[in-house]
Motif scaffolding. Sequence first.
Motif, PDB file in Angstrom:
ATOM      1  N   ASN A 151       0.842  -1.202   0.000  1.00 21.29           N
ATOM      2  CA  ASN A 151       0.000   0.000   0.000  1.00 21.29           C
ATOM      3  C   ASN A 151       0.866   1.238   0.000  1.00 21.29           C
ATOM      4  O   ASN A 151       1.993   1.244   0.489  1.00 21.29           O
ATOM      5  N   ARG A 152       0.319   2.292  -0.601  1.00 26.20           N
ATOM      6  CA  ARG A 152       0.994   3.579  -0.710  1.00 26.20           C
ATOM      7  C   ARG A 152       1.271   4.130   0.684  1.00 26.20           C
ATOM      8  O   ARG A 152       2.320   4.667   0.961  1.00 26.20           O
ATOM      9  N   THR A 153       0.317   3.954   1.593  1.00 26.99           N
ATOM     10  CA  THR A 153       0.451   4.503   2.941  1.00 26.99           C
ATOM     11  C   THR A 153       0.766   3.369   3.906  1.00 26.99           C
ATOM     12  O   THR A 153       0.037   2.378   3.980  1.00 26.99           O
ATOM     13  N   ARG A 154       1.848   3.530   4.639  1.00 26.63           N
ATOM     14  CA  ARG A 154       2.342   2.443   5.480  1.00 26.63           C
ATOM     15  C   ARG A 154       1.343   2.041   6.572  1.00 26.63           C
ATOM     16  O   ARG A 154       1.081   0.861   6.778  1.00 26.63           O
ATOM     17  N   THR A 156      -1.937   2.030   7.131  1.00 25.41           N
ATOM     18  CA  THR A 156      -3.114   1.193   6.876  1.00 25.41           C
ATOM     19  C   THR A 156      -2.714  -0.244   6.567  1.00 25.41           C
ATOM     20  O   THR A 156      -3.368  -1.187   7.012  1.00 25.41           O
ATOM     21  N   ILE A 174       6.148  -1.851   1.386  1.00 25.94           N
ATOM     22  CA  ILE A 174       5.941  -0.462   0.974  1.00 25.94           C
ATOM     23  C   ILE A 174       6.730  -0.245  -0.319  1.00 25.94           C
ATOM     24  O   ILE A 174       6.172   0.108  -1.347  1.00 25.94           O
TER      25      ILE A 174
END
Length: 271
Positions: A151-154, A156, A174
């Motif tokens: 995921n783009r955001t670590r 979540t 990531i």
Amino acid sequence: MLDSYAVIGNPISHSKSPLIHKTFAQQTNQAMQYAALLAPLDGFQATVESFRQQGGKGMNVTVPFKLEAYRLATRLTERATIAQAVNTLKFEYDEILGDNTDGAGLVRDIENNLGIPIAEKRILLLGAGGAARGVILPLLQQKPSLLAIANRTRGTAEALQDQFSAYGNIVMHIFMPSNAHFDIIINATSASLHDALPEIPAGVFAQATLAYDMMYRQESTRFLKFAQQNGTRQIADGIGMLVEQAAESFFLWRGIRPQTKPVIAMLKSQI
Ligand code: ATR
């Protein structure tokens, strides 16, 4: 009076669910009707209650109400509890049963329709939002050798890894090395809605058997084109999953499994 079902969402006019369920009902000789209901953004619960008061037996729930449906249910299946989202409601006496058939739909499409067993495969799941959350447990139940979430955001992705690691072998990425090896790569991000491509090194696709986009659109998504250009053997969009999750809801309501392949073929010919 015919048993009455509906799909509820906002917007809803694009929904294929009425066509899918009417076709299932004809195929299996079920006396039932199925409508599309537009609920105001602040009127989900009132719209459900009114449908129920009029004798409605069950509903499919789509964007943006899956979390509200989860909260409204008075009893939840395990897969809905873990997904923290509900796409199917069944009304019986005073009870509102909440289920989530999305993950079962994805698994059935990959295994039965595309002919690829998930057991022992290395799976990469892109995205960590609601769509990803809904399919993790059903994927793990097929015993893949690995489920990687990128995921783009670590934050979540880490939260999902923490929640699901008790159920199977899950790792989180990531930044992904371009030589990482996966058999099945599933796009559960909402990037395809905007015709965007989630960031992923091209090299990851070369050894993959299947690239799967949970979205569908008239043209192939950028994700699927990119996968094909970079050597993935087979690609599939989310039409099969859409029909399979509907069949799983139909089974919950009617106790009968409709045939999905002719319905998938019909939808593909229309889109
Ligand atoms: P849904 O419930 O449909 O999954 P969501 O909860 O908004 O929708 O989650 C969308 C997912 O798609 C998220 O994992 C999001 O990544 P972030 O957690 O970093 O926001 C991912 N996503 C959306 N657009 C993306 C893009 N262009 N590239 C990569 N990931 C994207």
